[in-house]
Design an enzyme around this catalytic site. Structure first.
Site, short mmCIF file in Angstrom:
data_model
loop_
_atom_site.label_atom_id
_atom_site.label_comp_id
_atom_site.label_asym_id
_atom_site.label_seq_id
_atom_site.Cartn_x
_atom_site.Cartn_y
_atom_site.Cartn_z
N HIS A 1 4.57 -5.59 8.77
CA HIS A 1 4.41 -7.08 9.19
C HIS A 1 4.63 -8.08 7.87
CE1 HIS A 1 1.92 -5.75 12.82
NE2 HIS A 1 3.17 -5.76 13.08
N SER B 1 -0.01 -9.91 10.08
CA SER B 1 -0.22 -8.90 9.41
C SER B 1 -1.79 -8.97 9.40
CB SER B 1 0.19 -9.03 7.91
OG SER B 1 -0.81 -8.04 6.90
N SER B 2 -2.37 -7.76 10.03
CA SER B 2 -4.00 -7.70 10.29
C SER B 2 -4.83 -7.62 8.94
CB SER B 2 -4.19 -6.42 11.17
OG SER B 2 -5.49 -6.17 11.26
N CYS C 1 -8.31 2.53 6.62
CA CYS C 1 -7.41 3.26 5.43
C CYS C 1 -8.03 2.92 4.10
CB CYS C 1 -5.94 3.30 5.67
SG CYS C 1 -5.57 1.62 5.08
N THR D 1 -6.59 0.81 11.27
CA THR D 1 -6.79 1.01 9.76
C THR D 1 -6.92 -0.25 8.89
OG1 THR D 1 -4.48 1.14 9.60
CG2 THR D 1 -5.45 3.15 9.90
N CYS E 1 2.33 6.36 8.88
CA CYS E 1 1.52 6.52 7.55
C CYS E 1 0.48 7.63 7.72
CB CYS E 1 0.78 5.26 7.27
SG CYS E 1 -0.44 5.36 5.74
N CYS F 1 0.73 -1.17 0.01
CA CYS F 1 -0.06 -0.09 0.04
C CYS F 1 1.01 1.29 -0.02
CB CYS F 1 -0.82 -0.09 1.13
SG CYS F 1 0.16 0.00 2.89
N GLU G 1 -0.17 -0.72 15.99
CA GLU G 1 -0.68 0.54 15.72
C GLU G 1 -1.88 0.85 16.69
OE1 GLU G 1 -2.93 0.64 11.81
OE2 GLU G 1 -4.44 1.78 12.73
S1 SF4 Z 1 -2.73 2.69 7.30
FE1 SF4 Z 1 -3.17 1.57 5.35
S2 SF4 Z 1 -2.20 2.56 3.82
FE2 SF4 Z 1 -1.12 3.16 5.69
S3 SF4 Z 1 0.47 1.69 6.16
FE3 SF4 Z 1 -1.13 0.93 7.19
S4 SF4 Z 1 -2.45 -0.37 5.55
FE4 SF4 Z 1 -0.97 1.04 4.53
#
Ligand code: SF4
Length: 390
Positions: free
Chosen positions: A85, A309-310, A279, A241, A144, A55, A174
């Site tokens: 991740h 990885s979520s 996101c 996100t 991000c 992404c 996060e």
């Molecule tokens: S918030 Fe979304 S765009 Fe940003 S790093 Fe995580 S998955 Fe990628």
């Protein structure tokens, strides 16, 4: 000595572009994209989701990490933990001499102005940032923009006296960072994982909760001194996100309905607020795989991405609802035509399954990958599939 913080890269984008392409690009994947996201080889057909892989946030974070190594070749460079991740990407950074504070815990006490520390795409807690600043480290912040947006929302909730209810995984970096921003602004927070935990919140709002049981259940998921009697009267919803959009919407609706029942429609705005903080990259990948499952006659799905990885786990959840699905961490998991290593949806362990690929006849495989999976892994997985089906 105050920290120097780089938030917009280090002006070396062009210098590292070739290295990034060498490490993560796939000609095969580019060719498949150009051919309407489909690939045919003998009895094998592969359909790729129209959005998959790196992404914008991950792209940028990895780019900045490479730029950092280039800019500071003689200084110790650390990451607070995994930059994203994906074990392949983290191993690559380790091979470039970048060290991990999450592994080398003793290094945390030695950090000083000579050290460079990269903050990951999902951000760090307020406490960790303050600690690194106090030590005068040079910081490369790759947080991000979509994560910063969540932080902005929880800070706004805190200032308005709303408790941030965060749909997320309490162990995820996060979500920990987001919670710290709510608390750091004087607010309260509560992290809910799923429908069952949200139901406990709704029951409490309705006056059916048991205070001691509630506090015990959320002991690691609530802000210090959390008082469910006072702190569930005004709720602002936020999401990690990378959660499943449909689930986040459902949880939001549950809390909204509980507030309407408790306080009435007219008073809703003073008791409940919500901002969609999933996101767009996560949303696009979930929409693309949903469309793939709807539009193509897929026999089995392969989802590639780190097991922690979520967003990858949520892609696998979507696929597993209607197809045989194998979530694999990397192409090596495709061991042979008969055996595959993978993590089943909802489990924490990796298992080996035999007889996963039909021995003969046409087979159509759907493929997607998480936001932290580089294209070269996708390309390698397709090449292996082709070999197995030859
Ligand atoms: S918030 Fe979304 S765009 Fe940003 S790093 Fe995580 S998955 Fe990628």
């Amino acid at each position: 000595m105050p920290s120097l913080i780089f938030r917009k890269g280090l002006d070396l984008k062009h210098a590292v572009a070739g290295m990034l392409a060498d490490n993560y690009h796939s000609d095969l994947v580019e060719r498949i994209k150009a051919e309407d996201f489909s690939y045919r080889a003998g009895r094998l057909t592969v359909h790729l989701a129209r959005e998959f892989g790196f992404c914008y946030g991950v792209d940028r974070a990895v780019d900045y990490a490479y730029q950092t190594r280039q800019r500071f070749p003689d200084r110790p460079v650390y990451l607070t933990g995994e930059i994203i991740h994906n074990p392949h990407v983290n191993d690559k950074l380790a091979s470039m001499g970048i060290r991990f504070l999450s592994v080398d815990r003793a290094a945390n006490d030695r950090l000083g102005p000579g050290d460079v520390v990269i903050l990951p795409a999902f951000g760090v807690t307020v406490a960790m940032l303050q600690q690194l600043e106090r030590r005068g480290c040079t910081l490369i912040d790759t947080t991000c923009g979509s994560v910063l947006n969540v932080w902005k929302n929880v800070r706004r909730y805190a200032e308005a006296g709303f408790t941030s209810v965060i749909h997320g995984k309490v162990w995820h970096e996060e979500t920990q960072a987001t919670a710290s921003h709510a608390a750091g602004s004087g607010g309260k927070f509560l992290v809910v994982l799923d429908r069952a935990e949200t139901q406990l919140v709704c029951d409490y709002i309705a006056g059916r909760g048991d205070r001691a049981a509630f506090l015990a259940k959320f002991v690691r998921a609530a802000s210090e001194g959390f008082d469910p009697d006072a702190d569930l009267q005004r709720i602002g919803l936020a999401n990690q996100t990378t959660m499943l959009m449909s689930e986040s919407l459902e949880l939001g609706e549950m809390i909204r309905a509980a507030m309407v029942d408790r306080y009435g429609d007219a008073a809703l705005a003073t008791h409940y607020q919500a901002f969609d903080t999933i996101c767009s990259a996560t949303q696009d990948r979930q929409d693309a795989v949903t469309a793939l499952l709807r539009d193509k006659a897929i026999d089995l799905m392969i989802v590639i991405g780190g097991y922690n990885s979520s967003n990858t786990a949520n892609l696998a959840r979507i696929c597993a609802a209607s197809r045989t699905t194998f979530h694999i961490a990397d192409p090596d998991c495709l061991q042979s035509r008969t055996t595959i290593r993978h993590r089943p949806v909802g489990r924490k362990d990796e298992v080996v399954t035999t007889g996963w690929l039909p021995a003969e006849g046409a087979i159509t495989v759907g493929l997607t990958s998480g936001a932290s999976t580089p294209d070269n892994l996708v390309g390698a997985a397709i090449s292996r599939l082709e070999t197995f089906c030859a």
